[in-house]
Structures are given as C-alpha cells and as structure tokens.
Design a protein around this motif. Structure first.
Motif, PDB file in Angstrom:
ATOM      1  N   ILE A   1     -47.594 -51.430  -6.512  1.00 57.51           N
ATOM      2  CA  ILE A   1     -47.663 -50.802  -8.103  1.00 57.51           C
ATOM      3  C   ILE A   1     -46.154 -50.807  -9.023  1.00 57.51           C
TER       4      ILE A   1
ATOM      5  N   ASP B   1     -47.677 -43.260 -10.174  1.00 60.15           N
ATOM      6  CA  ASP B   1     -48.895 -43.219  -9.362  1.00 60.15           C
ATOM      7  C   ASP B   1     -49.735 -42.970 -10.021  1.00 60.15           C
TER       8      ASP B   1
ATOM      9  N   ALA C   1     -51.705 -45.224 -11.830  1.00 63.00           N
ATOM     10  CA  ALA C   1     -52.407 -46.490 -10.943  1.00 63.00           C
ATOM     11  C   ALA C   1     -53.814 -45.279 -10.686  1.00 63.00           C
TER      12      ALA C   1
ATOM     13  N   ARG D   1     -55.977 -45.207 -13.274  1.00 62.31           N
ATOM     14  CA  ARG D   1     -56.845 -46.478 -13.904  1.00 62.31           C
ATOM     15  C   ARG D   1     -57.879 -46.814 -12.832  1.00 62.31           C
TER      16      ARG D   1
END
Ligand code: C2E
Ligand code: MG
Ligand code: MG
Length: 581
Positions: free
Chosen positions: A302, A323, A326, A329
């Motif tokens: 990431i 984090d 991510a 997403r």
C-alpha cells in the motif's frame, strides 16, 4: 588441476618399497590390473602421496624399510581420518609367524603377502580389493549425486530462476525468522516493497529478453546494497522485497533507501539500448508500525502504491491513514461491482461552446455514480478502481451506448446540431474488441459517427504499439473523431500528436486556472493553441470559470470552451432546458 569424471573413476594402487627393483617387479605383476600404479620409495613419501591421492584403492607396503618401517607407516595412515580406510597389504620377507601377523593387524593391516611374491596370489588378492573399491566408489558417487540433486531441488524450490534471488516462498520464511528474532531481541526490522516504474513499457517496446536482462541487472545492483543478515527477494514480475534487519537508526534507514533509488536510477546499458528506470518503494517497520507480520507485505505494498501516486522514484512509509484508505478502497470496489446492475450509474453532460460566438456545439459525457451507502462517488476516485478491477470495460461500453442514445433523443427533440464527447480509458483501447463495441453502438443507434468524439489520455499517445495504432485508426475510419484530454499534464509533447490520428486537443483545466495571474500558464496556453493550429488541430479549453479567462481565450483564437462559466455537467433533462435557453 581439474580432475575429470574419468580420472576420478580410475583407482590407484600405491607400491611402497625402498628398493626400486622390488617396485619394478610388483609393477610388472600388476600390468593387467585396471589401475594407476604409483610408487613411493620411503614411508614419508608414501604418507605424502596417500594424502594427495584421493583415488587410492589400496597400498602394497614393504615392511622392512629404513627410517620408517611398514608398520609405522600403517599406524600413521590409520590415525588419519582421510586414509584410515585404505586397505593395506604388507609385503614381507620375514617368515610369517604369529607375532608378525599380530603386529600387522593391530596396526590396521588387512593382509599379508610374503616374499618372494607368488604372482597368482598377489593378483587374486588385489583384484578382490579393486572390486571392493569399485563398489564403494560407486555407492559414494550415487550418494553424492543424490545429495546434489536434493540440494538443487531445494535451491530451485526457494529461488527465482531468472535472478537467482530467494523467491516468495523463501521470503515468507525469512519474514517469519526475522519476526521471531525481533520479538526475542526486542529489535525492529524494515520490509521494503520495491516496484520498478515503467518496467512494463520496456518489456513491451524492447522485448522480454531485454526485460529479463534489466531485471537481472537490477537484482545485482540491489544485492550489493544488503548486508549478510538482510534478505533480498524477487516477489514477482518487477517487484522486489528487501528485508532489512537491525535498523535502530532511522536516518541510516532513509539513507539506505535513497541508495536503492539511485542504484535503480543509474542508466542500464544493454546494447544498443540505454535504459532509464526508477523505483517506487513502500516501507513498513515491524513491530513499530504493525505488529501483525501477516500484514507486513500488504501494508508495504500500500505504501509503495502511495509512492507511485506521489510521482514515482520515491518512497513512502506505511501509515494508519493509508490503512484506512486501503480499507475504503476495498469497500468501494465491492459496491462498484454491482453499480451497473443496480442502476446506480448515470451520465451527466457538460456543454461545450464555440469561442467565436458562444453557441453550444456539443457536450462532454461525464459518468456519475450514486450509491445508497456511499453517496455520490467522484469519477476521479472510482475510475481508477474500475480500471484496476477490469470493470472499466463493461462500464466504458455502457457509458458509450448510453451517451449516444441520449444524445440522439436530444437532437431529435430540439432539432440541434450537437456532438457528444465520451471519455475512454487507455485500458479500453487495449481491449482488442473496443472498436467493435464502438461500431456496434453506432450502427444500433443509427448515429452519425461525425457527431461522436472519444477523449483519450496523453498516456495513450506514448503507446506506439501496433495494436494501439491499429485500434485508433479503425475508430477514426468509422468517422469518430479523437481528442486528447487534459493535454499538458502528461509527458507527451505536440510531436506525439503528429503521429496519432487526433483532431482535437483539450487544454487541461490547471493551465486555465492560471489565467490571468500566472504569466507562465498564459504563455503555455498561447503556445499550445498556436502549435495545435499549426498541426491543423482544434483546441478546447477546459474549466473556464471567469469572464477574464473567457476573454483571454477569445483573444487567443481558441476554438471551443467548456467550464462552469457556461454550465456545470447536467443531468439529461436539465441539459435540455439549458439548451432551449
Ligand atoms: P475530464 O474528462 O477532464 O472531465 C472534466 C472534469 O472537469 C469533470 O470532472 C468536470 O466536471 C470538471 N469541470 C468542468 N468544468 C469545470 C470548471 O469550470 N471548474 C472545475 N473545477 N471543474 C470543472 P468530473 O466529472 O469529476 O470527472 C473527472 C474525470 O473523471 C474526468 O476528467 C475524466 O477523466 C474522468 N471520467 C469521467 N467520466 C468518465 C468516463 O465515462 N470514462 C472514463 N474513462 N473517465 C471518465
Ligand atoms: Mg474528458
Ligand atoms: Mg479533462
């Protein structure tokens, strides 16, 4: 000296006797034995030769010699690990009495032969020992071969065949080892996820062979930057992972990361090419940033992605925010998969006006996504997700058909001449049937292809592969025009435009924003317009928000304009009302 397989297989017999005539006699008796005969004239010489010769099958040892007799030699041979197994036959003139036999056997002898030597006995005994030697040698060789094979298999199971670096499997083991060591010794280690920037285009344009060479070169360069306790692994394709232990000093760590970046940046010479590359690195520190070793790789990945977004050739440390991003997403991706079937997608239209008179001449179709849980998600956010998941193909095809359908309705109702521009991702052009999708939609909706425009990105211009050029040409032959979106933000130049069948350039909004305060932006806008006109292309300016910008573009003879100053992107019904006015 290099010993060949054949040399290795041939046994040798050492004949030790201080009298040359005796050695000669024995040698003659051994003429028909398939072995090399080596001679020594003293105990000392015998010892030296024994240590040097690895193929000794046996020793014929004279008992009575000056300085060191046969028994002493035998004892010394028995004391050495290397020589203690070599069979010895004592040759003695002394009559064969009990005490001699005993002395011989305690010093490790295997057998006795008395002088004068009886040829048949000597040859028979020696043949037997030779047979034994061959059996033993064969066995040893077999065992060696098996060990070698096992070693090789083990090596291949955890190494990458191209670069010779540890592979993924081995990396996982090393991470485990590093984790338990860090836990035990209360230390930290860093995991670096290294991804090469632009490697794919090297592979595509210069071929896989060159691509492989590049990977090997990079692997060697990176290898030189690690310490004994570190690990460098090839994770896959153009991804490497470095595990750095003992990283107490964070300044030093940053220094090491910078060294990696510059090692990759150095020109790679693969005749006749000079290749320039860079790397993006994501770093995660255990246990400082995460204490779950299973997530180390994901998190450094990431962070690597963030380094790419920050412009490549740089590094990013993993952070909590990353984090969260991510996770978001992944959540968005899950919803996007069902957006089409749940009718959550719509298309809005932003008018494009002619600069000369301000009349609307066309619209740009802009995708909108409204999800019950996420609300309205901006295309700048979800289009990249659609691209990375492959959803862009179905979504792109849908946008295309939907836009031309609605455009046809508007044109009929209002009896207007109007073009529609649809955005397409580079990935859509990489799909070999994209031109068929375009053609089928045009036929089905009975639309004049001249009223259609497809907006491509600058990055597509950089791709001069055969397939891409073919796809662009076929679409152009259908009568659809092509324009380059967000021009000026990518790496292309107007010279790229020359070799592509592009009719229109859209100057990116960021340059228009600089009018009238940034002299530089104004110079650039002026230059782009002049050069595009020189290439017989038309220019659309994006993102006009103010009267001043509008006046400037009129003065510079820009062809078309689009922006909030005229209208925001509108749902189809609002567009109709806008157009009526
Ligand atoms: P783009 O193609 O450059 O579209 C122009 C963007 O600028 C649009 O943002 C538009 O709403 C915005 N814009 C237009 N005039 C102004 C202005 O005066 N001021 C400001 N601040 N913004 C203005 P939007 O709709 O959010 O779309 C963003 C990007 O998403 C598009 O940039 C395009 O690259 C992409 N996109 C949108 N729809 C599609 C699609 O159907 N397919 C693909 N592949 N990409 C799409
Ligand atoms: Mg666009
Ligand atoms: Mg644009």
């Amino acid at each position: 000296m290099v010993q060949t397989e054949r040399d290795e297989q041939r046994p040798a017999i050492l004949v030790v006797d201080d009298i040359a005539a005796n050695r000669y006699a024995i040698k003659r008796l051994l003429t028909y034995i398939d072995a090399d005969i080596i001679e020594a004239e003293s105990g000392h010489e015998a010892l030296a030769l024994t240590l040097r010769n690895h193929n000794l099958a046996m020793i014929l040892l004279d008992v009575q010699m000056p300085i060191m007799d046969g028994y002493e030699v035998a004892e010394m041979l028995r004391a050495e690990r290397q020589t203690k197994h070599i069979p010895i036959i004592f040759i003695t003139a002394v009559h064969r009495d009990e005490s001699h036999v005993l002395k011989g056997y305690t010093s490790g002898a295997i057998d006795y032969i008395t002088k004068p030597v009886q040829p048949e006995i000597l040859v028979a005994k020696i043949s037997l020992f030779m047979e034994l030697w061959r059996l033993r040698y064969g066995l040893e060789r077999e065992v060696r071969a098996r060990i070698n094979l096992e070693d090789k298999n083990r090596y291949m199971a955890d190494h990458d065949l191209l670069t010779d670096l540890p592979n993924r499997r081995r990396l996982f083991q090393e991470i485990e080892r590093a984790t338990s060591r860090a836990d035990r010794e209360k230390k930290e280690f860093a995991l670096l996820f290294i991804d090469l920037d632009g490697f794919k285009s090297i592979n595509d344009s210069l071929g896989h062979k060159t691509g492989d060479q590049v990977l090997i070169t990079i692997a060697h360069r990176l290898e030189r930057l690690i310490r004994k306790s570190d690990t460098l692994a090839r994770f896959g394709g153009d991804e490497f992972v470095m595990l750095l232990t003992d990283i107490d000093d964070s300044n030093q760590l940053t220094g090491r990361i910078e060294k990696i970046l510059s090692a990759v940046k150095k020109t790679i010479n693969i005749e006749p090419e000079e290749i320039e590359l860079s790397a993006s690195i994501g770093i995660c520190i255990y246990p400082d940033q995460i204490d779950d070793p299973a997530k180390l790789l994901d998190y450094s990945d990431i962070a690597m992605y963030k380094a790419k977004q920050a412009g490549k050739n740089t590094f990013r440390f993993f952070s909590e925010e990353m984090d969260a991003a991510a996770h978001k997403r992944i959540h968005v991706e899950k919803h996007l998969r069902h957006a089409m079937e749940n009718n959550e997608l719509t298309v809005h239209y932003q008018p494009v006006v002619k600069v000369a008179n301000g009349d609307p001449v066309g619209v740009e179709a802009l995708l909108r996504w409204n999800n019950p849980e996420l609300g309205s998600v901006p295309p700048d956010y979800f289009i990249p997700i659609a691209e990375s998941t492959g959803l862009i193909h179905s979504i792109g095809a849908w946008v295309f058909e939907e836009s031309i359908t609605q455009l046809a309705v508007v044109k009929n109702e209002l009896d207007l001449k109007l073009t529609v521009a649809v955005n397409a991702s580079t990935l859509q052009f990489k799909n070999s049937i994209w031109h068929q999708i375009v053609r089928d939609a045009i036929m089905k909706k009975r639309i004049d292809a001249k009223d259609l425009e497809i907006e491509i990105t600058e990055s597509l211009l950089l791709d001069d592969s055969k397939e891409m050029t073919h796809q662009l040409l076929v679409i152009k032959e259908l009568g659809v025009s092509l324009s380059v979106d967000d021009f000026g933000t990518g790496y292309s130049s107007l010279s790229y435009l020359k070799r592509c069948p592009v009719q229109t350039v859209k100057i990116d909004r960021s340059f228009i924003m600089g009018i009238p305060n940034s002299k530089e932006d104004m110079v650039l806008v002026r230059a782009i317009i002049a050069m595009a006109h020189g290439l017989e292309m038309e220019v659309i300016a994006e993102g006009i928000e103010t009267e001043e910008q509008w006046e400037f573009l009129k003065k510079e003879n820009c062809d078309f304009a689009q922006g909030y100053y005229f209208s925001k992107p509108l749902p189809i019904d609002s567009l109709k009302s806008w157009l009526r006015k």
